[in-house]
Motif scaffolding. Structure first.
Motif, PDB file in Angstrom:
ATOM      1  N   GLY A   1       0.783  -1.227   0.000  1.00 42.34           N
ATOM      2  CA  GLY A   1       0.000   0.000   0.000  1.00 42.34           C
ATOM      3  C   GLY A   1       0.814   1.276   0.000  1.00 42.34           C
ATOM      4  N   LYS A   2       2.116   1.159  -0.132  1.00 40.77           N
ATOM      5  CA  LYS A   2       2.994   2.347  -0.130  1.00 40.77           C
ATOM      6  C   LYS A   2       3.692   2.469  -1.473  1.00 40.77           C
ATOM      7  N   ILE A   3       3.894   3.716  -1.911  1.00 39.34           N
ATOM      8  CA  ILE A   3       4.544   4.000  -3.182  1.00 39.34           C
ATOM      9  C   ILE A   3       5.824   4.778  -2.910  1.00 39.34           C
ATOM     10  N   PHE A   4       6.938   4.235  -3.396  1.00 33.97           N
ATOM     11  CA  PHE A   4       8.248   4.851  -3.180  1.00 33.97           C
ATOM     12  C   PHE A   4       8.853   5.269  -4.509  1.00 33.97           C
ATOM     13  N   ARG A   5       9.590   6.389  -4.481  1.00 35.00           N
ATOM     14  CA  ARG A   5      10.400   6.820  -5.618  1.00 35.00           C
ATOM     15  C   ARG A   5      11.794   7.146  -5.098  1.00 35.00           C
ATOM     16  N   ASP A   6      12.806   6.502  -5.647  1.00 32.12           N
ATOM     17  CA  ASP A   6      14.184   6.664  -5.170  1.00 32.12           C
ATOM     18  C   ASP A   6      14.291   6.395  -3.672  1.00 32.12           C
ATOM     19  N   GLY A   7      13.531   5.405  -3.219  1.00 29.61           N
ATOM     20  CA  GLY A   7      13.592   5.023  -1.817  1.00 29.61           C
ATOM     21  C   GLY A   7      12.813   5.921  -0.874  1.00 29.61           C
ATOM     22  N   VAL A   8      12.165   6.970  -1.405  1.00 31.00           N
ATOM     23  CA  VAL A   8      11.417   7.925  -0.578  1.00 31.00           C
ATOM     24  C   VAL A   8       9.917   7.671  -0.740  1.00 31.00           C
ATOM     25  N   LEU A   9       9.194   7.609   0.373  1.00 26.36           N
ATOM     26  CA  LEU A   9       7.746   7.410   0.333  1.00 26.36           C
ATOM     27  C   LEU A   9       7.074   8.660  -0.233  1.00 26.36           C
ATOM     28  N   VAL A  10       6.311   8.499  -1.322  1.00 26.61           N
ATOM     29  CA  VAL A  10       5.635   9.644  -1.942  1.00 26.61           C
ATOM     30  C   VAL A  10       4.124   9.592  -1.771  1.00 26.61           C
ATOM     31  N   ALA A  11       3.586   8.398  -1.493  1.00 28.99           N
ATOM     32  CA  ALA A  11       2.142   8.273  -1.308  1.00 28.99           C
ATOM     33  C   ALA A  11       1.837   6.924  -0.678  1.00 28.99           C
ATOM     34  N   SER A  12       0.677   6.836  -0.081  1.00 29.68           N
ATOM     35  CA  SER A  12       0.243   5.563   0.486  1.00 29.68           C
ATOM     36  C   SER A  12      -1.264   5.465   0.380  1.00 29.68           C
ATOM     37  N   GLY A  13      -1.769   4.221   0.354  1.00 24.80           N
ATOM     38  CA  GLY A  13      -3.197   3.987   0.261  1.00 24.80           C
ATOM     39  C   GLY A  13      -3.550   2.655   0.884  1.00 24.80           C
ATOM     40  N   ILE A  14      -4.597   2.063   0.388  1.00 23.61           N
ATOM     41  CA  ILE A  14      -5.089   0.791   0.921  1.00 23.61           C
ATOM     42  C   ILE A  14      -4.774  -0.315  -0.083  1.00 23.61           C
ATOM     43  N   SER A  15      -4.062  -1.317   0.366  1.00 31.05           N
ATOM     44  CA  SER A  15      -3.741  -2.449  -0.485  1.00 31.05           C
ATOM     45  C   SER A  15      -4.945  -3.390  -0.554  1.00 31.05           C
ATOM     46  N   ARG A  16      -5.400  -3.682  -1.774  1.00 33.11           N
ATOM     47  CA  ARG A  16      -6.574  -4.530  -1.962  1.00 33.11           C
ATOM     48  C   ARG A  16      -6.149  -5.906  -2.458  1.00 33.11           C
ATOM     49  N   ASP A  17      -6.242  -6.900  -1.588  1.00 34.64           N
ATOM     50  CA  ASP A  17      -5.955  -8.254  -2.042  1.00 34.64           C
ATOM     51  C   ASP A  17      -7.254  -8.934  -2.472  1.00 34.64           C
ATOM     52  N   GLY A  18      -7.162 -10.186  -2.884  1.00 27.51           N
ATOM     53  CA  GLY A  18      -8.331 -10.883  -3.395  1.00 27.51           C
ATOM     54  C   GLY A  18      -9.438 -11.024  -2.380  1.00 27.51           C
ATOM     55  N   ALA A  19      -9.075 -11.341  -1.120  1.00 20.87           N
ATOM     56  CA  ALA A  19     -10.089 -11.533  -0.087  1.00 20.87           C
ATOM     57  C   ALA A  19     -10.834 -10.235   0.194  1.00 20.87           C
ATOM     58  N   GLN A  20     -10.089  -9.128   0.261  1.00 16.74           N
ATOM     59  CA  GLN A  20     -10.725  -7.833   0.524  1.00 16.74           C
ATOM     60  C   GLN A  20     -11.624  -7.423  -0.641  1.00 16.74           C
ATOM     61  N   ALA A  21     -11.155  -7.666  -1.871  1.00 20.76           N
ATOM     62  CA  ALA A  21     -11.947  -7.313  -3.048  1.00 20.76           C
ATOM     63  C   ALA A  21     -13.248  -8.106  -3.082  1.00 20.76           C
ATOM     64  N   ALA A  22     -13.178  -9.389  -2.733  1.00 16.70           N
ATOM     65  CA  ALA A  22     -14.380 -10.224  -2.721  1.00 16.70           C
ATOM     66  C   ALA A  22     -15.358  -9.762  -1.656  1.00 16.70           C
ATOM     67  N   ALA A  23     -14.836  -9.390  -0.486  1.00 17.15           N
ATOM     68  CA  ALA A  23     -15.699  -8.914   0.604  1.00 17.15           C
ATOM     69  C   ALA A  23     -16.373  -7.601   0.224  1.00 17.15           C
ATOM     70  N   ASP A  24     -15.622  -6.699  -0.428  1.00 18.23           N
ATOM     71  CA  ASP A  24     -16.190  -5.417  -0.865  1.00 18.23           C
ATOM     72  C   ASP A  24     -17.298  -5.641  -1.889  1.00 18.23           C
ATOM     73  N   TYR A  25     -17.064  -6.578  -2.812  1.00 23.90           N
ATOM     74  CA  TYR A  25     -18.055  -6.867  -3.840  1.00 23.90           C
ATOM     75  C   TYR A  25     -19.334  -7.419  -3.216  1.00 23.90           C
ATOM     76  N   SER A  26     -19.188  -8.335  -2.264  1.00 28.31           N
ATOM     77  CA  SER A  26     -20.355  -8.935  -1.611  1.00 28.31           C
ATOM     78  C   SER A  26     -21.161  -7.885  -0.856  1.00 28.31           C
ATOM     79  N   GLU A  27     -20.469  -6.994  -0.152  1.00 30.37           N
ATOM     80  CA  GLU A  27     -21.159  -5.953   0.614  1.00 30.37           C
ATOM     81  C   GLU A  27     -21.889  -4.983  -0.311  1.00 30.37           C
ATOM     82  N   ALA A  28     -21.230  -4.588  -1.419  1.00 32.11           N
ATOM     83  CA  ALA A  28     -21.859  -3.661  -2.360  1.00 32.11           C
ATOM     84  C   ALA A  28     -23.065  -4.315  -3.039  1.00 32.11           C
ATOM     85  N   SER A  29     -22.972  -5.609  -3.323  1.00 42.49           N
ATOM     86  CA  SER A  29     -24.100  -6.325  -3.933  1.00 42.49           C
ATOM     87  C   SER A  29     -25.301  -6.351  -3.007  1.00 42.49           C
TER      88      SER A  29
END
Length: 392
Positions: free
Chosen positions: A112-140
């Motif tokens: 969930g982190k993005i680095f450029r030249d070893g420096v953290l420039v941004a971060s977010g939420i890492s979505r793996d398969g289990a999380q994606a499936a859970a999000d889809y089920s909840e939205a459905s």
């Protein structure tokens, strides 16, 4: 996993996926300029299956989404498709990443982190398969609930207002002639201003009746047109709208007009529309009941998700009105797409010039040629102006 260095250098030992960042421009396809091994930086709320499939096909190294890939308002299959293809997805990194990165910058994506030249420039939420499936089920599940609510509200609205909806009872007849004409209803919602701009050719060709729903009338004025009819509550009309509109339809649930002094000040006779509902819905119903041949809606919800995302109490009546007018109602984006194609001038110019050359040769061989030369020159000038007009 893909490991790339700029210029084909040696692979990094740092964990994660490395590749050149490729930033999608606003409004462009998510795959524009993207190549295999790139880290695609996109801005797609509710990442859909089509976009995800294209990214998978290109074999991108990772996907960074500025927006949430699943907002919960609609089941999005995109995150699951990326997960199944083994492509890491970092969600909700925010708009700042676009200002801190340039296309071509070598970046590393890890947990969930993005680095450029070893420096953290941004971060977010890492979505793996289990999380994606859970999000889809909840939205459905949430979508099912909203559809059920819409069906109940639509049924209730149809039961209460069946005489107006089915037979046109209480729908006023306008002095402005709508029968057999195209009508554009402009509401102040979603992409209404852009929709209206895309209809420029349609307005020139068809001379439609312009109907402003509430604040949508101000958008008509801002586009350089004059509203033929405005529909809504008195307090929703600006002074400019009341001054320049040709016919005013005041909607009122009680039959009473609030602040009638505003109408008296502008010396406007009004038509009362005794009904309860959103201005755009009542404007569409009004156009349909008055015999419009086609109703173009500028400002309509661009997706089913956004339509259902409106207030539950409004979606049901809106659905019923659109169901009644389905044979005539069309989204402005469709009309704009069909009417903004540019005419290629080379074939026309070639035919015209060929004809003039042949005419010139013929005239040069006759005694009357000199007398006609001036006339031909004048006609040629007019013809050039006509061709130029095709480009506008």
């Amino acid at each position: 996993m893909s490991m790339f260095k700029r210029g084909g250098g040696r692979s990094s030992d740092a964990p994660g996926v490395t590749g050149p960042a490729r930033i999608a421009r606003p409004g462009a396809e998510v795959t524009a300029g993207v190549r295999a091994g790139d880290v695609a930086v996109i801005n797609r709320p509710d990442l859909d299956g089509d976009d995800a499939a294209e990214l998978v096909k290109l074999r991108v190294a990772a996907v960074i989404n500025v927006a949430p890939s699943t907002t919960g308002s609609f089941p999005s299959v995109g995150p699951e498709m990326l997960a199944e293809a083994g492509i890491p997805l970092v969600d909700q990194v925010g708009d700042g990443v676009v200002t801190r990165l340039r296309s071509g910058d070598l970046v590393r994506v890890h947990e969930g982190k993005i680095f450029r030249d070893g420096v953290l420039v941004a971060s977010g939420i890492s979505r793996d398969g289990a999380q994606a499936a859970a999000d889809y089920s909840e939205a459905s599940s949430d979508l099912t609930t909203r559809l059920d609510t819409m069906a109940v509200n639509a049924s209730d609205h149809l039961r209460r207002e069946h005489a107006m909806l089915l037979d046109g009872v209480r729908v006023p007849r306008l002095t402005t002639r709508l029968k057999g004409r195209a009508v554009i209803v402009v509401s102040d919602s979603f992409d209404a201003a852009a929709d209206l701009k895309s209809l420029k050719r349609f307005v020139l060709d068809r001379d439609p009746v312009l109907v402003g729903a509430g604040k949508g009338a101000d958008l008509i004025l801002a586009a350089g047109y004059k509203p033929d009819v405005v529909v809504g509550g008195v307090d929703g009309f600006s002074a400019a709208v009341l001054d320049r509109s040709r016919e005013v339809v005041v909607t009122t649930a009680s039959g009473q007009i609030q602040t009638p002094e505003r109408l008296e000040k502008h010396q406007k006779d009004v038509v009362r529309f005794v009904a309860d509902g959103e201005d755009a819905d009542l404007a569409i119903l009004l156009a349909d009941a008055n015999g419009a041949s086609v109703i173009v809606h500028a400002g309509a919800a661009p997706t089913l998700s956004e339509f259902l995302g409106q207030s539950p109490g409004l979606v049901g009546p809106a659905f019923v009105v659109r169901l009644r007018s389905a044979a005539k109602l069309v989204d402005a984006k469709v009309v704009g797409h069909l009417t903004t194609g540019r005419i290629t001038l080379w074939p026309i110019a070639f035919l015209v010039l060929s004809g003039l050359v042949a005419l010139g040769v013929a005239l040069s061989l006759t005694s009357a040629g000199g007398d006609v030369t001036g006339w031909v020159s004048d006609q040629f000038g007019d013809l050039v102006s006509w061709i130029e007009g095709l480009r506008s």
